[in-house]
Write a protein that holds these residues in place. Structure first.
Motif, PDB file in Angstrom:
ATOM      1  N   LEU A  23     -56.724 -28.123  -5.518  1.00 22.82           N
ATOM      2  CA  LEU A  23     -57.566 -28.998  -4.721  1.00 22.82           C
ATOM      3  C   LEU A  23     -57.686 -30.345  -5.420  1.00 22.82           C
ATOM      4  O   LEU A  23     -57.833 -30.402  -6.638  1.00 22.82           O
ATOM      5  N   SER A  24     -57.626 -31.438  -4.635  1.00 24.09           N
ATOM      6  CA  SER A  24     -57.810 -32.764  -5.236  1.00 24.09           C
ATOM      7  C   SER A  24     -59.014 -33.507  -4.670  1.00 24.09           C
ATOM      8  O   SER A  24     -59.657 -34.275  -5.374  1.00 24.09           O
ATOM      9  N   VAL A  76     -58.287 -32.439   0.613  1.00 25.08           N
ATOM     10  CA  VAL A  76     -56.930 -32.892   0.299  1.00 25.08           C
ATOM     11  C   VAL A  76     -56.369 -32.096  -0.876  1.00 25.08           C
ATOM     12  O   VAL A  76     -57.087 -31.781  -1.830  1.00 25.08           O
ATOM     13  N   TRP A  77     -55.097 -31.761  -0.785  1.00 24.81           N
ATOM     14  CA  TRP A  77     -54.347 -31.178  -1.895  1.00 24.81           C
ATOM     15  C   TRP A  77     -52.925 -31.716  -1.803  1.00 24.81           C
ATOM     16  O   TRP A  77     -52.470 -32.101  -0.728  1.00 24.81           O
ATOM     17  N   ASN A  78     -52.212 -31.785  -2.891  1.00 22.92           N
ATOM     18  CA  ASN A  78     -50.834 -32.251  -2.857  1.00 22.92           C
ATOM     19  C   ASN A  78     -49.869 -31.079  -2.676  1.00 22.92           C
ATOM     20  O   ASN A  78     -50.112 -29.986  -3.171  1.00 22.92           O
ATOM     21  N   SER A 181     -65.400 -27.188  -5.228  1.00 23.89           N
ATOM     22  CA  SER A 181     -66.064 -28.481  -5.365  1.00 23.89           C
ATOM     23  C   SER A 181     -67.538 -28.304  -5.036  1.00 23.89           C
ATOM     24  O   SER A 181     -67.893 -27.640  -4.057  1.00 23.89           O
ATOM     25  N   ASP A 182     -68.390 -28.896  -5.851  1.00 22.66           N
ATOM     26  CA  ASP A 182     -69.839 -28.743  -5.698  1.00 22.66           C
ATOM     27  C   ASP A 182     -70.454 -30.005  -5.118  1.00 22.66           C
ATOM     28  O   ASP A 182     -70.044 -31.122  -5.449  1.00 22.66           O
ATOM     29  N   MET A 183     -71.472 -29.820  -4.272  1.00 21.24           N
ATOM     30  CA  MET A 183     -72.113 -30.955  -3.604  1.00 21.24           C
ATOM     31  C   MET A 183     -73.508 -30.553  -3.149  1.00 21.24           C
ATOM     32  O   MET A 183     -73.895 -29.379  -3.240  1.00 21.24           O
TER      33      MET A 183
END
Length: 335
Positions: A23-24, A76-78, A181-183
């Motif tokens: 993950l980006s 987004v991920w590459n 990812s944290d939010m």
């Protein structure tokens, strides 16, 4: 200086050996042990790329990300030179982010790995149709649930599974890869109804469709390798650093488990590399309200799956070239 096509192809895969997918966006937790990548085959068993105790989110010096209920969050991920598979997105309270059961019960969306990305050269069939190198970003969106209270810290989980061509071996599948990812949720419309999981199909090989190209299994947990870890990893031998490949078999076509016409099994005529029980609780179909705590173990499983076809047998995809290139342990400069 002239370089052969085979040398160029091999070098492209060697260049991608350091990591396979991650993950980006939104910014992931990351980790230090595996250089940011969380590969089940390497011993990183999820459900996140690092446990909540090690999350940068805990630090008072790290800026927090705020999102609203109902917001379309870009993910987004590459592509990182790898084709096929599915991405699963789930969201739980930060305090539950070490729990596989919590994530499995709060899945938001499935989509194809190659959503908006594809091989750089569509005419390169060295590893099969649209299976060549290419590192463009892949994107999707996910809606922040409306049943989350203001001020709640939450964790978005990203999983890649069903990806193919492990170090140039055409009919092989990768293990699973995880990122979180944290939010903090604040504002937006409220509702007491939890969202149902959705699937959005269509990828580079099957655009504008309700399917994805994948290898191995269409079910989270089947390629987690249980509690196994690489027995003797060495720095100078990349292949010793992972239990992959997970399964052997041709590329398949279908929906993720729970969304196809025949989902009794996550497998489809694939030979399984690992034989240990899965460490990840089996994922229930979207209509199920129960969480199964263990997944079946087997050495070879064959199951009829009407949504899956052998692309080469039907002629829908050009046959792959006879040569395959394996990622080797020596550096590219040694070639």
């Amino acid at each position: 200086m002239y370089f052969s096509a085979s040398l160029v192809a091999a070098s492209a895969f060697i260049a991608s050996c350091a990591g396979h997918s991650m993950l980006s966006t939104p910014s992931p937790r990351g980790n230090t042990k595996w250089w940011g990548t969380c590969s089940a085959g390497a011993g990183c068993k999820g459900p996140c790329d690092s446990p909540k105790a090690d999350a940068p989110f805990n630090s008072i010096y790290v800026a927090k990300t705020y999102v609203q209920r109902g917001q379309q969050l870009e993910v987004v991920w590459n592509r990182l030179n790898h084709p096929g598979g599915f991405v699963r997105l789930a969201m739980v309270p930060f305090d539950q982010s070490d729990s596989w059961t919590a994530f499995n019960a709060n899945v938001l969306k499935y989509t194809c790995y190659e959503t908006t990305c594809k091989a750089a050269d569509p005419n390169d069939t060295t590893f099969g149709y649209l299976n060549g190198s290419g590192d463009s970003p892949c994107t999707t969106t996910v809606t922040v649930p409306e049943n989350i209270a203001d001020g709640t810290a939450v964790t978005l989980q990203w999983i890649w599974f069903g990806g193919g061509i492990y170090y140039g071996e055409i009919n092989t599948s990768f293990g699973e890869y995880y990122g979180c990812s944290d939010m903090i949720v604040s504002g937006g419309p409220q509702s007491d109804t939890p969202p149902a999981a959705t699937f959005v199909g269509g990828d580079a090989t099957y655009p504008n469709s309700d399917v994805c190209k994948y290898w191995g299994s269409n079910k989270v947990g089947d390629c987690n390798f249980g509690n196994n870890v690489p027995p003797n990893p060495t720095p100078d031998n990349l292949l010793s650093q992972s239990l992959e490949p997970c399964m052997h078999g041709p590329p398949l076509k279908g929906a993720p488990y729970g969304f196809g016409s025949s989902d009794e099994s996550g497998y489809a005529n694939q030979t399984i590399t690992t034989t240990s029980p899965a460490a990840v609780p089996a994922v229930p179909a979207p209509s199920s309200e129960s969480i199964v705590e263990s997944a079946p173990a087997a050495s070879t499983v064959e199951a009829a799956q009407t949504s899956v076809v052998d692309e080469q047998a039907t002629g829908a995809v050009p046959p792959v070239a006879s040569d395959s290139y394996k990622c080797i342990s020596r550096p590219a400069s040694a070639l």
